[in-house]
Write an enzyme that holds these catalytic residues in place. Structure first.
Site, mmCIF file in Angstrom:
data_model
loop_
_atom_site.group_PDB
_atom_site.id
_atom_site.type_symbol
_atom_site.label_atom_id
_atom_site.label_comp_id
_atom_site.label_asym_id
_atom_site.label_seq_id
_atom_site.Cartn_x
_atom_site.Cartn_y
_atom_site.Cartn_z
ATOM 1 N N CYS A 93 9.474 7.685 40.942
ATOM 2 C CA CYS A 93 9.471 9.053 40.474
ATOM 3 C C CYS A 93 10.889 9.461 40.068
ATOM 4 O O CYS A 93 11.840 8.981 40.648
ATOM 5 C CB CYS A 93 8.886 10.003 41.527
ATOM 6 S SG CYS A 93 9.742 10.012 43.071
ATOM 7 N N PRO A 94 11.058 10.267 39.026
ATOM 8 C CA PRO A 94 10.024 11.088 38.361
ATOM 9 C C PRO A 94 9.305 10.408 37.193
ATOM 10 O O PRO A 94 8.498 11.048 36.527
ATOM 11 C CB PRO A 94 10.864 12.246 37.812
ATOM 12 C CG PRO A 94 12.161 11.580 37.424
ATOM 13 C CD PRO A 94 12.389 10.518 38.449
#
Lengths: 78, 383
Positions: free
Chosen positions: A11-12
């Site tokens: 992530c992101p």
């Protein structure tokens, strides 16, 4: 259905890439996102709550042939 | 690209919060993760929550949700990736922001060494370090005397113990466990193997140890340089639980007794049997030690338990007076109360126990995942 493979991405990136893809799609079109990050399950749910262009239709967990857990998110362009 | 000055380490961040410097933490994890586990300092810290996916969706709207603040804005996520993106977005809109390097994983793994002030008679004979794993509330110890070091309950990241021993010009000759841990993977077997140290852990009758260890008998005395460490068998939290009494004064108490509770006896699935053992340990063995004995536990539940000297500790006499577990009217009442307090342990605890017994050898990423969050080893986390 369009497919987006974000296996191995942290992530992101899964959501950044999914949003980019969704924004190029036509209303009603669907996108299947395949991730290896277990945190993607609550993150896609959270994102879908405020997303202006995406609806989360389905989430499921599967094992790939190598035994690795994969997380599948089905999104639809609003 | 990231500029080093755009990042802050866990060590730097905790030092700032502990000194009460103004800081606003912006946590960008999802709501579930934010609700379960947050950064705590010895002083209260201002914190706000805007998930990173809000910034992916609409940078301007998400930036507007970050309240005005004094001091530095520090962005936090699980691993440091999403928070780096958010910090960059904020800087781009003219709000200086730093990324917490490594995120909550780094917070959970950070080890802070604290030099425990000793009584006059002990000063100069040995040194006692309490290693505080702030994110998890785990405590481990290093005792150093005349070029020898003993490490008790080491975490998986063993470099801090090696640095302390090297700094005090000592060889790590013993690695001791107070019990088979359930909340974190031990660095003990690796540390002992690398330094040619003896390794002691007592699995007790209910666990089967699959790795090599040298058992220590109840009452056995270990000479380490100029200091003596006495081995006390204190079954209860686990049947093999052991306390180490250093120089007759400092009780490295493991999960037998904490500064605000005792160790839960239900992690092996035998709550009533182990509670009975714990009752006897508390009412007999820990009764017989002097009240001024300084208890140095393996865990704490909240930052309020960290004393002004930075050490988590308590006088045994005070604990005997203050903790309800020492004042049960009968063995049966104690066991009943313990059985009533049984709560489901985190899912990972069974896997961690198997690993610490040497029966499983998971990869590092797995262990990191298992260790997320604070320890849940106390019978009553809050009194």
């Amino acid at each position: 259905m369009r497919k987006l493979d974000v296996r191995g991405a942290k992530c992101p990136m899964p959501i950044v890439k999914a949003k980019k893809e969704i924004d190029q799609m036509k209303p009603g079109e669907q996108l299947e996102v395949v991730s290896t990050d277990p945190g993607s399950l609550p993150d896609f749910r959270g994102w879908a709550q405020t997303a202006k262009t995406a609806i989360l239709k389905e989430q499921r967990t599967e094992s790939d042939p190598g035994g690795q857990e994969i997380y599948i998110h089905i999104l639809e362009r609003k | 690209m990231t500029n080093p000055s755009d990042e802050i380490t866990v060590e730097q961040l905790l030092a700032r919060i502990d000194r009460q410097e103004p800081v606003l933490l912006l946590d960008v994890r999802n709501e579930e993760e934010y609700g379960q586990w947050k950064i705590e300092g010895r002083q209260p810290v201002a914190s706000t929550h805007v998930p990173y996916f809000d910034f992916v969706e609409d940078e301007i709207a998400a930036t507007a949700k970050v309240p005005p603040h004094d001091g530095e804005l520090i962005v936090v996520c699980a691993k440091g990736g999403s928070s780096a993106m958010v910090a960059e977005i904020l800087r781009g809109s003219g709000r200086p922001a730093k990324n917490l390097d490594g995120g909550m994983i780094a917070y959970g793994e950070y080890l802070q060494p604290v030099d425990v002030p000793l009584d006059g008679a002990d000063t100069g004979r040995f040194r006692l370090w309490q290693i505080n794993r702030r994110g998890k509330g785990c405590l481990s110890y290093v005792i150093v005397s005349a070029g020898e070091a003993a490490v008790i309950d080491p975490s998986r990241n063993i470099s801090v113990y090696e640095r302390i021993a090297a700094g005090d010009k000592a060889r790590i000759s013993r690695v001791l466990e107070t019990h088979v841990h359930a909340d974190h993977v031990s660095g003990g077997p690796q540390l002992a193997a690398l330094h040619g140290a003896t390794y002691a852990v007592d699995p007790g009758a209910d666990f089967e140890l699959k790795l090599r260890a040298d058992p220590l008998g109840d009452g056995e005395r270990i000479d380490l340089g100029h200091v003596t460490i006495e081995v006390l068998h204190t079954p209860g939290h686990t049947p093999g639980s052991t306390c180490y009494l250093v120089s007759g004064r400092y009780l490295i108490s493991g999960d037998t007794v904490f500064t605000n509770s005792v160790g839960r006896p239900d992690l092996g699935g035998h709550a009533a049997d182990w509670a009975r053992l714990l009752y006897r340990t508390l009412s007999e063995k820990l009764r017989s030690l002097p009240p001024e004995t300084r208890v140095l536990p393996a865990h704490y539940a909240g930052v309020s338990e960290i004393g002004p000297d930075g050490v988590v500790s308590a006088r045994l006499g005070d604990l005997r007076a203050r903790l309800p577990e020492f004042r049960a009217s009968s063995e049966q009442d104690f066991v009943d109360a313990m059985v009533r307090s049984v709560r489901t342990p985190p899912e990972s605890y069974a896997s961690i126990i198997r690993t610490n017994l040497g029966a499983a050898h998971p990869e590092a990423a797995r262990m990191t995942e298992w260790e997320l969050g604070k320890n849940e080893c106390a019978a009553h986390p809050q009194h």
